[in-house]
Design a protein around this motif. Structure first.
Motif, PDB file in Angstrom:
ATOM      1  N   LYS A  37      -4.690  26.831   9.523  1.00 47.97           N
ATOM      2  CA  LYS A  37      -5.317  27.726  11.154  1.00 47.97           C
ATOM      3  C   LYS A  37      -4.042  26.433  11.651  1.00 47.97           C
ATOM      4  CE  LYS A  37      -9.404  28.387  13.604  1.00 47.97           C
ATOM      5  NZ  LYS A  37      -9.114  29.783  13.990  1.00 47.97           N
ATOM      6  N   ARG A  38      -4.283  27.507  13.405  1.00 51.90           N
ATOM      7  CA  ARG A  38      -3.714  27.433  14.399  1.00 51.90           C
ATOM      8  C   ARG A  38      -5.225  26.704  15.078  1.00 51.90           C
ATOM      9  NH1 ARG A  38       0.007  28.266  10.702  1.00 51.90           N
ATOM     10  NH2 ARG A  38       2.509  28.572  10.805  1.00 51.90           N
ATOM     11  N   TYR A  39      -4.283  25.783  16.187  1.00 49.89           N
ATOM     12  CA  TYR A  39      -5.370  25.314  17.077  1.00 49.89           C
ATOM     13  C   TYR A  39      -4.451  25.013  18.863  1.00 49.89           C
ATOM     14  CZ  TYR A  39      -8.163  24.165  12.877  1.00 49.89           C
ATOM     15  OH  TYR A  39      -9.589  23.745  12.690  1.00 49.89           O
ATOM     16  N   SER A  40      -5.103  25.005  19.447  1.00 48.63           N
ATOM     17  CA  SER A  40      -4.807  24.901  21.102  1.00 48.63           C
ATOM     18  C   SER A  40      -4.387  23.433  20.867  1.00 48.63           C
ATOM     19  CB  SER A  40      -5.098  25.250  22.177  1.00 48.63           C
ATOM     20  OG  SER A  40      -6.615  24.876  22.024  1.00 48.63           O
ATOM     21  N   GLU A  41      -3.296  23.003  21.416  1.00 49.79           N
ATOM     22  CA  GLU A  41      -3.494  21.209  21.655  1.00 49.79           C
ATOM     23  C   GLU A  41      -5.264  20.655  22.404  1.00 49.79           C
ATOM     24  OE1 GLU A  41       0.271  19.239  23.577  1.00 49.79           O
ATOM     25  OE2 GLU A  41       1.044  21.129  21.823  1.00 49.79           O
ATOM     26  N   LYS A  42      -5.501  21.409  23.235  1.00 52.57           N
ATOM     27  CA  LYS A  42      -7.047  21.217  24.022  1.00 52.57           C
ATOM     28  C   LYS A  42      -8.406  20.913  23.179  1.00 52.57           C
ATOM     29  CE  LYS A  42      -7.965  22.585  28.268  1.00 52.57           C
ATOM     30  NZ  LYS A  42      -8.299  23.943  29.280  1.00 52.57           N
ATOM     31  N   SER A  43      -7.833  22.060  21.857  1.00 59.18           N
ATOM     32  CA  SER A  43      -9.361  21.623  21.008  1.00 59.18           C
ATOM     33  C   SER A  43      -8.651  20.943  20.477  1.00 59.18           C
ATOM     34  CB  SER A  43      -9.156  22.971  19.796  1.00 59.18           C
ATOM     35  OG  SER A  43      -7.924  22.987  19.564  1.00 59.18           O
ATOM     36  N   VAL A  44      -7.972  20.015  19.753  1.00 58.60           N
ATOM     37  CA  VAL A  44      -7.270  18.769  19.141  1.00 58.60           C
ATOM     38  C   VAL A  44      -9.218  17.658  19.721  1.00 58.60           C
ATOM     39  CG1 VAL A  44      -6.288  17.498  18.257  1.00 58.60           C
ATOM     40  CG2 VAL A  44      -5.695  19.391  18.538  1.00 58.60           C
ATOM     41  N   PRO A  45      -9.211  17.023  20.226  1.00 59.51           N
ATOM     42  CA  PRO A  45     -10.213  16.141  20.528  1.00 59.51           C
ATOM     43  C   PRO A  45     -11.149  16.527  20.087  1.00 59.51           C
ATOM     44  CG  PRO A  45      -8.996  15.918  22.503  1.00 59.51           C
ATOM     45  CD  PRO A  45      -8.792  18.070  21.308  1.00 59.51           C
ATOM     46  N   GLY A  46     -11.854  17.665  19.931  1.00 58.78           N
ATOM     47  CA  GLY A  46     -13.024  18.575  19.685  1.00 58.78           C
ATOM     48  C   GLY A  46     -13.063  18.782  18.189  1.00 58.78           C
ATOM     49  N   ILE A  47     -12.343  18.977  17.647  1.00 55.35           N
ATOM     50  CA  ILE A  47     -12.282  19.235  16.104  1.00 55.35           C
ATOM     51  C   ILE A  47     -12.011  17.988  15.516  1.00 55.35           C
ATOM     52  CG2 ILE A  47     -10.409  19.675  14.142  1.00 55.35           C
ATOM     53  CD1 ILE A  47      -9.540  21.929  16.331  1.00 55.35           C
ATOM     54  N   MET A  48     -11.378  16.541  15.932  1.00 54.49           N
ATOM     55  CA  MET A  48     -11.283  15.505  15.625  1.00 54.49           C
ATOM     56  C   MET A  48     -12.602  14.978  15.745  1.00 54.49           C
ATOM     57  SD  MET A  48      -8.404  15.119  14.550  1.00 54.49           S
ATOM     58  CE  MET A  48      -8.044  13.756  14.251  1.00 54.49           C
ATOM     59  N   LYS A  49     -13.265  15.185  16.634  1.00 56.01           N
ATOM     60  CA  LYS A  49     -14.744  14.588  16.110  1.00 56.01           C
ATOM     61  C   LYS A  49     -15.952  14.940  15.711  1.00 56.01           C
ATOM     62  CE  LYS A  49     -15.424  13.539  21.460  1.00 56.01           C
ATOM     63  NZ  LYS A  49     -16.349  13.628  23.074  1.00 56.01           N
ATOM     64  N   LYS A  50     -16.026  16.704  15.387  1.00 55.59           N
ATOM     65  CA  LYS A  50     -16.364  16.866  13.897  1.00 55.59           C
ATOM     66  C   LYS A  50     -16.066  16.825  13.165  1.00 55.59           C
ATOM     67  CE  LYS A  50     -17.220  21.472  15.875  1.00 55.59           C
ATOM     68  NZ  LYS A  50     -16.993  23.434  16.184  1.00 55.59           N
ATOM     69  N   LEU A  51     -14.461  16.269  12.925  1.00 53.76           N
ATOM     70  CA  LEU A  51     -13.619  16.026  11.473  1.00 53.76           C
ATOM     71  C   LEU A  51     -14.684  13.956  11.466  1.00 53.76           C
ATOM     72  CD1 LEU A  51     -10.738  16.445  10.972  1.00 53.76           C
ATOM     73  CD2 LEU A  51     -12.291  17.537   9.733  1.00 53.76           C
ATOM     74  N   GLU A  52     -15.106  13.398  11.798  1.00 53.77           N
ATOM     75  CA  GLU A  52     -15.574  11.985  12.539  1.00 53.77           C
ATOM     76  C   GLU A  52     -16.954  12.193  12.326  1.00 53.77           C
ATOM     77  OE1 GLU A  52     -15.582   8.478  15.036  1.00 53.77           O
ATOM     78  OE2 GLU A  52     -13.679  10.059  15.390  1.00 53.77           O
ATOM     79  N   ALA A  53     -17.689  13.398  12.874  1.00 51.98           N
ATOM     80  CA  ALA A  53     -19.489  13.498  12.119  1.00 51.98           C
ATOM     81  C   ALA A  53     -19.747  14.126  10.750  1.00 51.98           C
ATOM     82  CB  ALA A  53     -19.532  14.664  13.432  1.00 51.98           C
ATOM     83  N   TYR A  54     -18.542  14.554  10.904  1.00 53.53           N
ATOM     84  CA  TYR A  54     -18.239  15.061   8.919  1.00 53.53           C
ATOM     85  C   TYR A  54     -18.123  13.953   8.235  1.00 53.53           C
ATOM     86  CZ  TYR A  54     -18.419  19.699  10.930  1.00 53.53           C
ATOM     87  OH  TYR A  54     -18.545  21.258  11.622  1.00 53.53           O
ATOM     88  N   HIS A  55     -18.125  13.015   8.401  1.00 55.06           N
ATOM     89  CA  HIS A  55     -17.651  11.731   8.145  1.00 55.06           C
ATOM     90  C   HIS A  55     -16.203  12.115   7.202  1.00 55.06           C
ATOM     91  CE1 HIS A  55     -21.263   9.818   9.041  1.00 55.06           C
ATOM     92  NE2 HIS A  55     -21.732  11.105   8.186  1.00 55.06           N
ATOM     93  N   GLU A  56     -15.175  12.989   7.281  1.00 51.92           N
ATOM     94  CA  GLU A  56     -14.038  13.229   6.671  1.00 51.92           C
ATOM     95  C   GLU A  56     -13.261  11.982   6.634  1.00 51.92           C
ATOM     96  OE1 GLU A  56     -13.513  15.703   4.727  1.00 51.92           O
ATOM     97  OE2 GLU A  56     -15.054  17.122   4.817  1.00 51.92           O
ATOM     98  N   THR A  57     -13.680  11.820   8.288  1.00 47.81           N
ATOM     99  CA  THR A  57     -12.178  10.281   8.479  1.00 47.81           C
ATOM    100  C   THR A  57     -12.520   9.239   7.409  1.00 47.81           C
ATOM    101  OG1 THR A  57     -13.890   9.536  10.078  1.00 47.81           O
ATOM    102  CG2 THR A  57     -12.008  11.137  11.156  1.00 47.81           C
ATOM    103  N   ASP A  58     -13.738   8.894   6.628  1.00 47.98           N
ATOM    104  CA  ASP A  58     -14.025   7.980   6.385  1.00 47.98           C
ATOM    105  C   ASP A  58     -12.617   7.768   5.199  1.00 47.98           C
ATOM    106  OD1 ASP A  58     -16.380   8.141   7.108  1.00 47.98           O
ATOM    107  OD2 ASP A  58     -17.781   8.608   5.752  1.00 47.98           O
ATOM    108  N   ASN A  59     -12.478   9.195   4.496  1.00 54.42           N
ATOM    109  CA  ASN A  59     -11.441   9.514   3.066  1.00 54.42           C
ATOM    110  C   ASN A  59     -10.186   9.520   3.359  1.00 54.42           C
ATOM    111  OD1 ASN A  59     -13.663   8.298   1.402  1.00 54.42           O
ATOM    112  ND2 ASN A  59     -14.821  10.351   1.171  1.00 54.42           N
TER     113      ASN A  59
END
Length: 67
Positions: A37-59
């Motif tokens: 998926k192509r994202y705008s650079e502006k949207s990256v902080p929000g995506i990273m917050k979602k990944l953290e909330a989904y616990h994807e950053t654990d692994n």
């Protein structure tokens, strides 16, 4: 535009985010960079917050790649 690459911290398996699933609280994987998926650079902080909330950053570690 950017794409997000993931690397599993334990297996070193890599891939790219094809989409985010808010229903399942996870990301959908693709191994093909062209299918990422192509994202705008502006949207990256929000995506990273979602990944953290989904616990994807654990692994996984995530790398933002500018196209």
């Amino acid at each position: 535009m950017v794409i997000i690459k993931w690397t599993n911290k334990y297996s070193n398996e890599t891939g790219y985010i094809a989409s985010l699933s808010t229903k399942n609280n996870c990301f959908v994987n693709t191994f093909e960079q062209d299918n990422a998926k192509r994202y705008s650079e502006k949207s990256v902080p929000g995506i990273m917050k979602k990944l953290e909330a989904y616990h994807e950053t654990d692994n996984n570690e995530f790398e933002v790649i500018t196209l």
